[in-house]
Design a protein around this motif. Structure first.
Motif, PDB file in Angstrom:
ATOM      1  N   GLY A 330       1.077  -1.081  -0.064  1.00 47.18           N
ATOM      2  CA  GLY A 330      -0.139  -0.408  -0.006  1.00 47.18           C
ATOM      3  C   GLY A 330       0.889   1.444   0.668  1.00 47.18           C
ATOM      4  O   GLY A 330       1.845   1.195   0.291  1.00 47.18           O
ATOM      5  N   ILE A 331       0.179   2.134  -0.198  1.00 47.93           N
ATOM      6  CA  ILE A 331       0.820   3.532  -0.204  1.00 47.93           C
ATOM      7  C   ILE A 331       0.154   4.916   0.438  1.00 47.93           C
ATOM      8  O   ILE A 331      -1.291   4.389  -0.291  1.00 47.93           O
ATOM      9  N   TYR A 336       5.244   3.202   2.281  1.00 45.27           N
ATOM     10  CA  TYR A 336       4.837   1.616   2.518  1.00 45.27           C
ATOM     11  C   TYR A 336       3.555   1.597   3.771  1.00 45.27           C
ATOM     12  O   TYR A 336       3.660   1.614   5.318  1.00 45.27           O
ATOM     13  N   ASP A 337       2.041   1.656   2.938  1.00 43.07           N
ATOM     14  CA  ASP A 337       1.258   1.170   4.014  1.00 43.07           C
ATOM     15  C   ASP A 337       0.427   0.255   4.361  1.00 43.07           C
ATOM     16  O   ASP A 337       1.047  -0.960   2.810  1.00 43.07           O
ATOM     17  N   CYS A 356       0.767  -0.142  -4.702  1.00 45.08           N
ATOM     18  CA  CYS A 356       2.012  -0.515  -5.590  1.00 45.08           C
ATOM     19  C   CYS A 356       2.092  -1.819  -6.181  1.00 45.08           C
ATOM     20  O   CYS A 356       2.284  -2.762  -5.252  1.00 45.08           O
ATOM     21  N   VAL A 357       1.794  -1.974  -6.896  1.00 49.37           N
ATOM     22  CA  VAL A 357       1.809  -3.379  -7.356  1.00 49.37           C
ATOM     23  C   VAL A 357       3.315  -3.733  -8.514  1.00 49.37           C
ATOM     24  O   VAL A 357       3.638  -2.759  -9.294  1.00 49.37           O
ATOM     25  N   ILE A 375      -2.030   1.744  -7.818  1.00 47.86           N
ATOM     26  CA  ILE A 375      -3.574   1.450  -8.622  1.00 47.86           C
ATOM     27  C   ILE A 375      -4.830   1.752  -7.137  1.00 47.86           C
ATOM     28  O   ILE A 375      -4.599   1.180  -6.163  1.00 47.86           O
ATOM     29  N   HIS A 376      -5.502   2.303  -7.581  1.00 51.78           N
ATOM     30  CA  HIS A 376      -7.154   2.198  -6.995  1.00 51.78           C
ATOM     31  C   HIS A 376      -7.789   1.159  -7.183  1.00 51.78           C
ATOM     32  O   HIS A 376      -7.858   0.901  -8.189  1.00 51.78           O
ATOM     33  N   VAL A 377      -7.659   0.778  -6.066  1.00 52.39           N
ATOM     34  CA  VAL A 377      -8.917  -0.254  -5.459  1.00 52.39           C
ATOM     35  C   VAL A 377     -10.198   0.211  -5.799  1.00 52.39           C
ATOM     36  O   VAL A 377     -10.691   0.616  -4.681  1.00 52.39           O
TER      37      VAL A 377
END
Length: 396
Positions: A330-331, A336-337, A356-357, A375-377
């Motif tokens: 996550g970000i 780093y979330d 981030c992938v 990337i937004h989920v």
């Protein structure tokens, strides 16, 4: 407002917390909007944000030397408790700006001796001298923790950094807007750096172009991994003042910035001239791993399944020996979330996570290759925050 207050209060309810206190730089900013500069530039300075489970007014605890930032920022917590001595004089004949008026009023309030005294007063004023209090352990010094425990012996202190991280994992609309802009700035900076690619340019000279573009677009450079040729295989490569670009060299970017406190983290590969066949083959495999992520990302997907599918795709598409400890993260206000996209565990993707992938590959003596997208989920799947596609960038 950046804080996901409904999620915060729900997690506090689940953990039976009467209050929660953010202490590290990222959590102070996230929970209040207050960017305490001293926390971000060195270790040790204490700033706290208090939120109560009942939804009452929160409190910010800050050193007197940084309250000018409170007066000058968009902070949504009104109760400010300052501590420590700091002298600011006022010209009584001047017409003060709105920011100076706010700062003057903050200095009219008495200062507490230290951060713990100010925090204790805020807790006691809210009837919280007893109960169960979550404290982010990352920013509070051990001495201050011990002082707090001694001052409030009937309070149960619970380590809460991971709980606040869990709140931060789901982004509010303003957070997504800032992350989108941070990604845009880094994409522009990669484009500008690659436009400067020519035989003889050094890694450090290319970094200057990248950083200049970032700053010109209101970003602050943070991550600056730019490596040429075999140096690109150094996972944390720092640009060299002497390594010059040659035809056929890989140019690896693993870069990012901060925009209004929010981070970007992206990766792309360029090649000066005709790319070697192995670079083309391996890059295509790594690219397809990230594209597989786009295909399957949706709320409810197990993070471990995302990891497995990305890694398996890279192996199947051309790098059979591919190994990774994680393929993203996550970000947000931090680089780093949650979630960490690794093997095992029961974590799932949720709507409005931003992740981030990435599919890095490092082979000493050959090159480092990497694709990384933000990337937004969304409720219906994956939405890219990138302004360019995942293709290998061939220059000249």
């Amino acid at each position: 407002m950046l804080t996901n207050l409904p999620r915060l209060r729900e997690i506090m309810r689940q953990e039976k917390l009467d209050a929660i206190i953010g202490t590290c730089a990222e959590n102070v900013t996230y929970l209040s909007g207050f960017w305490a500069m001293s926390q971000w530039v060195r270790r040790g300075p204490q700033a706290y944000v208090l939120h109560t489970a009942d939804g009452g007014s929160g409190a910010v605890i800050a050193n007197s030397g940084v309250v000018d930032l409170i007066a000058d920022q968009e902070i949504w917590v009104e109760d400010v408790r300052r501590y420590g001595f700091f002298q600011v004089d006022v010209d009584k004949t001047a017409k003060l700006s709105a920011e100076d008026v706010r700062q003057s009023r903050l200095f009219e309030k008495p200062a507490y001796k230290g951060p713990v005294e100010a925090l204790c007063a805020a807790l006691q004023d809210r009837g919280l001298a007893k109960g169960r209090i979550g404290v982010d352990e990352q920013g509070m010094t051990p001495q201050c923790w011990d002082q707090l425990a001694a001052a409030l012996p009937e309070v149960k202190l619970v380590r809460a950094f991971s709980l606040i991280e869990k709140v931060r994992a789901i982004k509010m609309p303003e957070e997504i807007a800032r992350l989108t802009e941070a990604a845009r700035i880094s994409c522009l900076s990669v484009d500008a750096a690659l436009a400067a690619a020519r035989p003889g340019i050094t890694e450090q000279e290319m970094l200057r172009v990248f950083n200049r573009t970032t700053v010109e677009n209101d970003g602050t450079p943070v991550t600056n991994c730019i490596g040429f040729g075999d140096r690109s295989a150094m996972s944390n490569v720092q640009p060299s003042a002497t390594r010059a670009l040659k035809r056929g060299d890989v140019i690896r970017f693993d870069v990012g910035c901060r925009y209004r406190h929010y981070r970007s983290d992206i990766s792309r590969i360029g090649v000066l001239g005709e790319p070697p066949s192995k670079v083309v083959k391996y890059y295509k495999a790594l690219e397809k791993g990230v594209l597989r992520g786009y295909e399957i990302i949706k709320p409810g997907l197990k993070v471990s399944d995302l990891f497995d599918q990305v890694v398996e795709t890279v192996r199947k598409e051309g790098i059979p020996h591919y190994q990774r400890s994680h393929v993203g993260h996550g970000i947000g206000v931090d680089g780093y979330d949650p979630p960490n996209i690794g093997p095992g565990g029961d974590a799932i993707l949720e709507e409005n996570m931003v992740i981030c992938v990435e599919t890095p590959y490092y082979e000493l003596g050959f090159a480092g290759l990497q694709v990384e997208d933000m990337i937004h989920v969304t409720g219906s799947g994956a939405k890219s925050l990138m302004r360019f596609d995942t293709a290998l960038r061939v220059i000249g």
